[in-house]
Design an enzyme around this catalytic site. Structure first.
Site, mmCIF file in Angstrom:
data_model
loop_
_atom_site.group_PDB
_atom_site.id
_atom_site.type_symbol
_atom_site.label_atom_id
_atom_site.label_comp_id
_atom_site.label_asym_id
_atom_site.label_seq_id
_atom_site.Cartn_x
_atom_site.Cartn_y
_atom_site.Cartn_z
ATOM 1 N N ARG A 195 0.781 -1.271 0.140
ATOM 2 C CA ARG A 195 0.069 -0.071 -0.103
ATOM 3 C C ARG A 195 1.006 1.332 -0.067
ATOM 4 O O ARG A 195 2.009 1.083 0.593
ATOM 5 C CB ARG A 195 -0.803 0.141 1.163
ATOM 6 C CG ARG A 195 -1.854 -1.185 1.457
ATOM 7 C CD ARG A 195 -2.729 -1.116 2.569
ATOM 8 N NE ARG A 195 -3.428 -2.395 2.865
ATOM 9 C CZ ARG A 195 -3.316 -3.273 3.259
ATOM 10 N NH1 ARG A 195 -2.071 -3.689 3.663
ATOM 11 N NH2 ARG A 195 -4.237 -4.036 3.568
ATOM 12 N N LYS B 18 -1.264 -2.309 7.715
ATOM 13 C CA LYS B 18 -2.432 -1.731 8.162
ATOM 14 C C LYS B 18 -3.365 -2.741 8.857
ATOM 15 O O LYS B 18 -3.301 -3.776 8.586
ATOM 16 C CB LYS B 18 -3.206 -1.501 6.577
ATOM 17 C CG LYS B 18 -4.530 -0.804 7.087
ATOM 18 C CD LYS B 18 -5.348 -0.564 5.617
ATOM 19 C CE LYS B 18 -6.464 0.120 6.127
ATOM 20 N NZ LYS B 18 -7.527 0.152 4.676
ATOM 21 N N HIS C 69 -2.699 3.333 -5.992
ATOM 22 C CA HIS C 69 -3.630 2.018 -5.567
ATOM 23 C C HIS C 69 -3.660 0.973 -6.609
ATOM 24 O O HIS C 69 -3.752 -0.255 -6.392
ATOM 25 C CB HIS C 69 -4.913 2.420 -4.707
ATOM 26 C CG HIS C 69 -5.415 1.382 -3.834
ATOM 27 N ND1 HIS C 69 -4.759 0.893 -2.751
ATOM 28 C CD2 HIS C 69 -6.516 0.552 -3.877
ATOM 29 C CE1 HIS C 69 -5.566 -0.136 -2.040
ATOM 30 N NE2 HIS C 69 -6.616 -0.375 -2.916
ATOM 31 N N ARG D 140 -1.220 -1.372 -6.933
ATOM 32 C CA ARG D 140 -1.454 -2.570 -6.104
ATOM 33 C C ARG D 140 -2.378 -3.553 -6.636
ATOM 34 O O ARG D 140 -2.063 -4.758 -6.747
ATOM 35 C CB ARG D 140 -1.892 -2.031 -4.818
ATOM 36 C CG ARG D 140 -2.295 -2.996 -3.643
ATOM 37 C CD ARG D 140 -2.319 -2.477 -2.376
ATOM 38 N NE ARG D 140 -3.434 -3.121 -1.530
ATOM 39 C CZ ARG D 140 -2.839 -4.202 -0.520
ATOM 40 N NH1 ARG D 140 -1.738 -4.303 -0.464
ATOM 41 N NH2 ARG D 140 -3.806 -4.549 0.121
ATOM 42 N N HIS E 241 -4.276 -8.473 3.544
ATOM 43 C CA HIS E 241 -5.679 -8.545 4.014
ATOM 44 C C HIS E 241 -6.191 -9.253 5.235
ATOM 45 O O HIS E 241 -5.571 -10.303 5.485
ATOM 46 C CB HIS E 241 -6.466 -9.101 2.714
ATOM 47 C CG HIS E 241 -6.565 -8.407 1.299
ATOM 48 N ND1 HIS E 241 -6.753 -8.842 0.211
ATOM 49 C CD2 HIS E 241 -6.178 -6.893 1.044
ATOM 50 C CE1 HIS E 241 -6.760 -8.050 -0.576
ATOM 51 N NE2 HIS E 241 -6.361 -6.997 -0.120
ATOM 52 N N TYR F 108 -9.872 -10.492 -6.775
ATOM 53 C CA TYR F 108 -8.983 -10.983 -7.807
ATOM 54 C C TYR F 108 -9.303 -12.333 -8.415
ATOM 55 O O TYR F 108 -8.618 -12.896 -9.625
ATOM 56 C CB TYR F 108 -7.646 -10.873 -7.282
ATOM 57 C CG TYR F 108 -7.031 -9.596 -6.690
ATOM 58 C CD1 TYR F 108 -7.072 -8.528 -7.546
ATOM 59 C CD2 TYR F 108 -7.012 -9.355 -5.367
ATOM 60 C CE1 TYR F 108 -6.747 -7.196 -6.997
ATOM 61 C CE2 TYR F 108 -6.883 -8.368 -4.781
ATOM 62 C CZ TYR F 108 -6.662 -7.134 -5.639
ATOM 63 O OH TYR F 108 -6.509 -5.981 -4.977
#
Length: 360
Positions: A205, A229, A308, A311, A333, A342
């Site tokens: 990110r 994150k 983004h 990514r 994630h 995806y």
């Protein structure tokens, strides 16, 4: 603590005194579980809601800090409906469905805490009636819908390498008649190509890139140590692998990081810039990286491409060669539900997958 988290914690501490006592209590309750960035968004959402209650005369409080539990306890469903309409129909800045859903979720979390968890001195709930329990918040963005929106707006196959190559060489040819733009290109092309290559070969990110320090890099093992994150352990950095393709750009940038940007030894940041009027390099900002990618993307012929979406480009490419669980771990994630986007690949990719299955 990462640079972004530290900054958001400072902002959170400044805003909390203007909140009612029960909001401050709720934030303290959530502090061990949520990042300062998430809690700052909560407080901003409460500022908006309380301000609306006062503006509409639903609360007689003269400031947000004076909003009472009784104000919340006696809210009618009509008021919540009115607030939802306010969020979606303001001419000057109407919110998207995703933003409205997030703001209502923040209110639900507060009301749930006050009615189900927090107690007064007699062990009764602080809030006797929870109007937000009646509010249904529908899931807004499904992975398939997100995938559809990304179609044609990310880099695919050879474009990943081509974009990095364009930053290194092609952009300079396009702007060579513009002295100022060409000077900036010559100054920053290795750094900019390194950032793009790193994201396209690791899926980091932009906030994670900004927070990287030189000591976080282990080029021999193709590893970075990253504040992920959602990870609230402030002492732990997650090891994240990057592809061999990013190594050349990283090493080229590192050889000039200190001299070209007059970077002092005390500056730990991996990616630095020398702002106008400054004599030394400083950590690049999130905004600077975002604007940098947009600048190259427009000239590259991908005007919708953002940092983004780099990514997303990596993730789509990575998923084609790995399963959903490895992709989830690589991207950081919290659940595979986020990674499902995806799995919804282009028609071309799906048709090729079917053909491979038939041949095997």
């Amino acid at each position: 603590m990462s640079i972004q988290k530290w900054s958001d914690r400072q902002k959170l501490d400044l805003k909390l005194p203007a909140m009612p006592w029960f909001v401050r209590q709720f934030i303290n309750y959530k502090l061990p579980d949520l990042s300062p960035s998430s809690l700052l968004e909560y407080v901003r959402d409460y500022e908006s809601f309380f301000g609306w209650l006062r503006a509409e005369g639903i609360s007689q409080a003269s400031s947000n800090a004076e909003i009472t539990l009784l104000d919340l306890e006696t809210l009618h469903m009509d008021s919540i409906t009115g607030y939802r309409l306010h969020l979606t129909s303001r001419a000057e800045s109407a919110n998207s469905r995703i933003t409205v859903s997030r703001k209502l979720s923040a209110l639900r979390s507060l009301f749930h805490y006050l009615s189900q968890i927090a107690e007064d001195e007699n062990f009764y709930p602080l809030l006797k009636r929870n109007v937000m329990a009646k509010v249904e918040i529908k899931r807004v963005h499904k992975p398939k819908d997100t995938a559809a929106k990304l179609k044609g707006k990310i880099l695919e196959e050879d474009e990943l390498l081509e974009f990095v190559g364009y930053i290194l060489e092609g952009y300079g040819k396009d702007v060579e008649d513009n002295k100022q733009a060409y000077y900036a290109f010559q100054l920053n092309r290795e750094r900019d190509a390194c950032i793009a290559s790193l994201i396209l070969n690791s899926g980091l990110r932009v906030s994670e890139v900004v927070n990287l320090n030189v000591d976080d890099l282990d080029p021999n093992n193709k590893l970075l140590y990253v504040f992920r994150k959602g990870n609230n352990d402030e002492t732990f950095k997650t090891p994240v692998y990057f592809r061999e393709q990013a190594k050349d750009e990283l090493m080229a940038y590192l050889t000039l990081r200190q001299t070209r940007y007059s970077t002092p030894k005390k500056e730990k940041a991996l990616f630095v810039a020398k702002p106008n009027g400054s004599n030394e390099g400083k950590r690049m900002t999130k905004r600077a990286i975002q604007e940098m990618i947009i600048k190259y993307a427009k000239r590259f012929g991908k005007p919708y491409l953002t940092v983004h979406k780099l990514r997303h480009s990596f993730a789509t490419d990575y998923y084609l060669q790995n399963d959903i669980y490895k992709t989830k771990e690589q991207l950081g994630h919290a659940s595979t539900e986020t990674t499902e986007v995806y799995a919804h690949l282009t028609d071309k990719t799906m048709s090729e997958a079917i053909e491979r299955r038939q041949d095997s």
